[in-house]
Scaffold this motif. Structure first.
Motif, PDB file in Angstrom:
ATOM      1  N   PRO A  48       3.976   9.112 -11.315  1.00  0.00           N
ATOM      2  CA  PRO A  48       4.116   7.726 -10.620  1.00  0.00           C
ATOM      3  C   PRO A  48       3.056   7.184 -10.145  1.00  0.00           C
ATOM      4  O   PRO A  48       2.111   7.706  -9.534  1.00  0.00           O
ATOM      5  CB  PRO A  48       5.131   8.354  -9.688  1.00  0.00           C
ATOM      6  N   ALA A  49       3.018   5.794 -10.433  1.00  0.00           N
ATOM      7  CA  ALA A  49       1.561   5.133 -10.226  1.00  0.00           C
ATOM      8  C   ALA A  49       2.081   4.563  -8.840  1.00  0.00           C
ATOM      9  O   ALA A  49       2.009   3.405  -8.534  1.00  0.00           O
ATOM     10  CB  ALA A  49       1.737   3.765 -11.131  1.00  0.00           C
ATOM     11  N   VAL A  50       1.889   5.510  -7.896  1.00  0.00           N
ATOM     12  CA  VAL A  50       1.810   5.092  -6.386  1.00  0.00           C
ATOM     13  C   VAL A  50       0.904   5.763  -5.401  1.00  0.00           C
ATOM     14  O   VAL A  50       0.418   6.863  -6.007  1.00  0.00           O
ATOM     15  CB  VAL A  50       3.479   5.457  -5.888  1.00  0.00           C
ATOM     16  N   ILE A  76       3.232   5.751   4.299  1.00  0.00           N
ATOM     17  CA  ILE A  76       3.411   4.323   3.792  1.00  0.00           C
ATOM     18  C   ILE A  76       3.080   4.267   2.358  1.00  0.00           C
ATOM     19  O   ILE A  76       2.042   4.491   1.703  1.00  0.00           O
ATOM     20  CB  ILE A  76       2.306   3.500   4.597  1.00  0.00           C
ATOM     21  N   LEU A  77       4.112   3.793   1.698  1.00  0.00           N
ATOM     22  CA  LEU A  77       4.009   3.875   0.187  1.00  0.00           C
ATOM     23  C   LEU A  77       3.439   2.509  -0.383  1.00  0.00           C
ATOM     24  O   LEU A  77       4.043   1.488   0.242  1.00  0.00           O
ATOM     25  CB  LEU A  77       5.498   3.902  -0.317  1.00  0.00           C
ATOM     26  N   VAL A  78       2.652   2.690  -1.345  1.00  0.00           N
ATOM     27  CA  VAL A  78       2.150   1.592  -1.769  1.00  0.00           C
ATOM     28  C   VAL A  78       2.402   1.672  -3.382  1.00  0.00           C
ATOM     29  O   VAL A  78       1.814   2.594  -4.108  1.00  0.00           O
ATOM     30  CB  VAL A  78       0.538   1.561  -1.789  1.00  0.00           C
ATOM     31  N   GLU A  79       3.064   0.845  -3.674  1.00  0.00           N
ATOM     32  CA  GLU A  79       3.350   0.463  -5.337  1.00  0.00           C
ATOM     33  C   GLU A  79       2.868  -0.577  -5.881  1.00  0.00           C
ATOM     34  O   GLU A  79       1.888  -1.316  -5.427  1.00  0.00           O
ATOM     35  CB  GLU A  79       5.153   0.467  -5.310  1.00  0.00           C
ATOM     36  N   ASN A  80       3.173  -0.883  -7.187  1.00  0.00           N
ATOM     37  CA  ASN A  80       2.750  -1.790  -7.942  1.00  0.00           C
ATOM     38  C   ASN A  80       1.162  -2.159  -8.069  1.00  0.00           C
ATOM     39  O   ASN A  80       0.709  -3.317  -7.707  1.00  0.00           O
ATOM     40  CB  ASN A  80       3.251  -3.224  -7.376  1.00  0.00           C
ATOM     41  N   LEU A  81       0.338  -0.827  -8.195  1.00  0.00           N
ATOM     42  CA  LEU A  81      -0.783  -1.011  -8.056  1.00  0.00           C
ATOM     43  C   LEU A  81      -1.698  -1.980  -9.054  1.00  0.00           C
ATOM     44  O   LEU A  81      -2.626  -2.494  -8.668  1.00  0.00           O
ATOM     45  CB  LEU A  81      -1.367   0.611  -8.118  1.00  0.00           C
ATOM     46  N   ALA A 105      -8.365   2.158  -8.043  1.00  0.00           N
ATOM     47  CA  ALA A 105      -9.441   3.040  -8.363  1.00  0.00           C
ATOM     48  C   ALA A 105      -8.962   4.281  -7.875  1.00  0.00           C
ATOM     49  O   ALA A 105      -9.485   5.447  -8.455  1.00  0.00           O
ATOM     50  CB  ALA A 105     -10.912   2.380  -8.007  1.00  0.00           C
ATOM     51  N   LEU A 106      -8.674   4.446  -6.541  1.00  0.00           N
ATOM     52  CA  LEU A 106      -8.270   5.662  -5.716  1.00  0.00           C
ATOM     53  C   LEU A 106      -7.284   6.155  -6.643  1.00  0.00           C
ATOM     54  O   LEU A 106      -7.336   7.706  -6.822  1.00  0.00           O
ATOM     55  CB  LEU A 106      -7.723   5.296  -4.328  1.00  0.00           C
ATOM     56  N   PHE A 107      -6.047   5.421  -7.048  1.00  0.00           N
ATOM     57  CA  PHE A 107      -5.014   6.467  -7.941  1.00  0.00           C
ATOM     58  C   PHE A 107      -5.587   6.891  -9.002  1.00  0.00           C
ATOM     59  O   PHE A 107      -5.227   8.057  -9.508  1.00  0.00           O
ATOM     60  CB  PHE A 107      -3.831   5.388  -8.105  1.00  0.00           C
ATOM     61  N   MET A 108      -6.357   6.230  -9.894  1.00  0.00           N
ATOM     62  CA  MET A 108      -6.935   6.476 -11.322  1.00  0.00           C
ATOM     63  C   MET A 108      -7.877   7.732 -11.013  1.00  0.00           C
ATOM     64  O   MET A 108      -7.744   8.718 -11.663  1.00  0.00           O
ATOM     65  CB  MET A 108      -7.561   5.270 -11.866  1.00  0.00           C
TER      66      MET A 108
END
Length: 428
Positions: A48-50, A76-81, A105-108
């Protein structure tokens, strides 16, 4: 853990979308391409890209763990990165401003950390990032994100899903794509269809992919009520059948690929019968990340079908551009822009001497056209005699090239005027 024993170069295909990411990898001395699972021991390829931020502290979670923290602990959920990074607007979280490229960048970086089960990030030899469409701000957003992740890995490339599909197919047995192959990507409320066809009348063989999009509801949204649900699923089946029949037409389609969790035998009855009629049909969801990996391996090994083919998708330059120059008294052809590269990344700068006259001729050879054409550029008021010129060639649209020429003079024999001539040329 088998990968830990492998000392070949590591190639990684990273598929990034708004909803999920997938990571496939291969070693240079192996024929296998594997896809990382977000759950050990399972074929759970979708991450999941969150992101999720723990309230009050600078602690972040990603993927399924982020969803769990948001649901169970009020994170605090951050979506649509990806879409936020493309928009480029700062993101406000708990009163603090974050750059969207930094969040991407943090997610990747966190998701690429899954590779630690086989190798550390600094062992990656080459990384290919793929996404649905690579245009506008998307490329710049990815470049900024990746720059903060793999500082020791300069070999990074970016491609669209249709190009990853091309790389994947050329890594498959030829009987699956020698005439035509069709991919149906079903997610959200639409089916994205790619049709791959080689043109064997060109050398190298040009491969085209046509893209079409069809609005299509999710079958899981039909709710309860068995009779109504059955009717709607039958209608869905009929609508999909019409789509694939239209896509196939009178072509000899060798294979169909069905991508996405929404494809289900629960509603695919008549459409599945049509798809399987004399064709191979495959279903899965990790084709793009694997395709990106196939492309890296083919380039590294310089073997397989890719050396005899060139992909001419909508992002690709579809013509060769060059000019004739004198070298050591012999007339020779100088290639400037080569067909097959991303048009928005294609450019060339060079310096040359113009012996006489005030014009240059550019040779344009469309890969699908018949022969070449000449484009003449007149340099008005250029001083007579031998002079040195600097020329910059770049693509401003998929079929438009901008040429900018500067007069550099000839040292003390003829001072430079530094005058610039600029012209836009339609190349096909």
């Amino acid at each position: 853990m088998l990968g830990l024993l492998n000392h070949g170069r590591l190639f990684v295909g990273y598929d990034m979308g708004n909803d999920y990411a997938q990571i496939s990898y291969a070693f240079s001395d192996s024929e296998e391409i594997e896809t990382l699972s977000s759950v050990a021991g399972e074929q759970n390829y979708c991450i999941p890209a969150v992101l999720c931020k723990k309230p009050g502290v600078n602690q972040w979670f990603y993927g399924k763990e982020a969803l769990r923290h948001a649901e169970e602990q009020g994170g605090i959920l951050v979506e649509n990165l990806l879409s936020m990074a493309i928009d480029g607007e700062p993101v406000q979280i708990e009163g603090e401003s974050y750059q969207p490229e930094a969040l991407l960048a943090l997610f990747m970086k966190r998701s690429l950390g899954l590779l630690s089960q086989i190798a550390s990030l600094d062992k990656i030899y080459e990384l290919a990032v793929t996404c649905e469409h690579l245009e506008g701000r998307t490329l710049e957003a990815f470049r900024q994100a990746v720059a903060g992740i793999l500082r020791k890995t300069p070999r990074v490339s970016f491609e669209s899903h249709e190009e990853s599909y091309y790389h994947y197919m050329l890594g498959q047995p030829k009987e699956l794509w020698e005439d035509c192959s069709i991919l149906c990507d079903y997610r959200e409320s639409r089916i994205l269809l790619y049709r791959l066809e080689p043109n064997r009348n060109t050398t190298p063989t040009a491969v085209f992919i046509e893209e079409e999009t069809y609005p299509f509801p999710s079958w899981e949204s039909f709710g309860s009520g068995e009779e109504l649900r059955k009717m709607r699923m039958e209608r869905l089946d009929q609508d999909f059948l019409e789509i694939v029949q239209k896509a196939a037409g009178t072509r000899n389609v060798n294979s169909f690929f069905l991508i996405g969790e929404n494809f289900s035998e629960q509603w695919m009855q008549e459409s599945l019968r049509f798809l399987c009629r004399g064709r191979r049909v495959f279903q899965g969801n990790n084709l793009y990340s694997k395709g990106a990996c196939f492309g890296l391996l083919a380039k590294y090994r310089e073997n397989g079908e890719e050396k005899n083919h060139v992909f001419l998708g909508k992002d690709k330059l579809r013509a060769n551009v060059g000019m004739k120059l004198m070298r050591q008294g012999q007339e020779s052809y100088l290639a400037l822009l080569n067909a097959g590269g991303n048009w928005f990344e294609t450019e060339k700068t060079l310096e040359f001497y113009l012996q006489d006259g005030n014009s240059i001729e550019i040779i344009i050879t469309p890969l699908m056209g018949k022969g070449s054409k000449l484009a003449q550029m007149i340099l008005e008021d250029l001083p007579k005699g031998l002079t040195r010129l600097k020329a910059c060639f770049s693509m401003t649209k998929e079929n438009q090239m901008t040429v900018e020429i500067e007069d550099l003079g000839l040292g003390e024999f003829r001072p430079a005027t530094h005058r610039i001539w600029k012209e836009t040329i339609t190349i096909y």
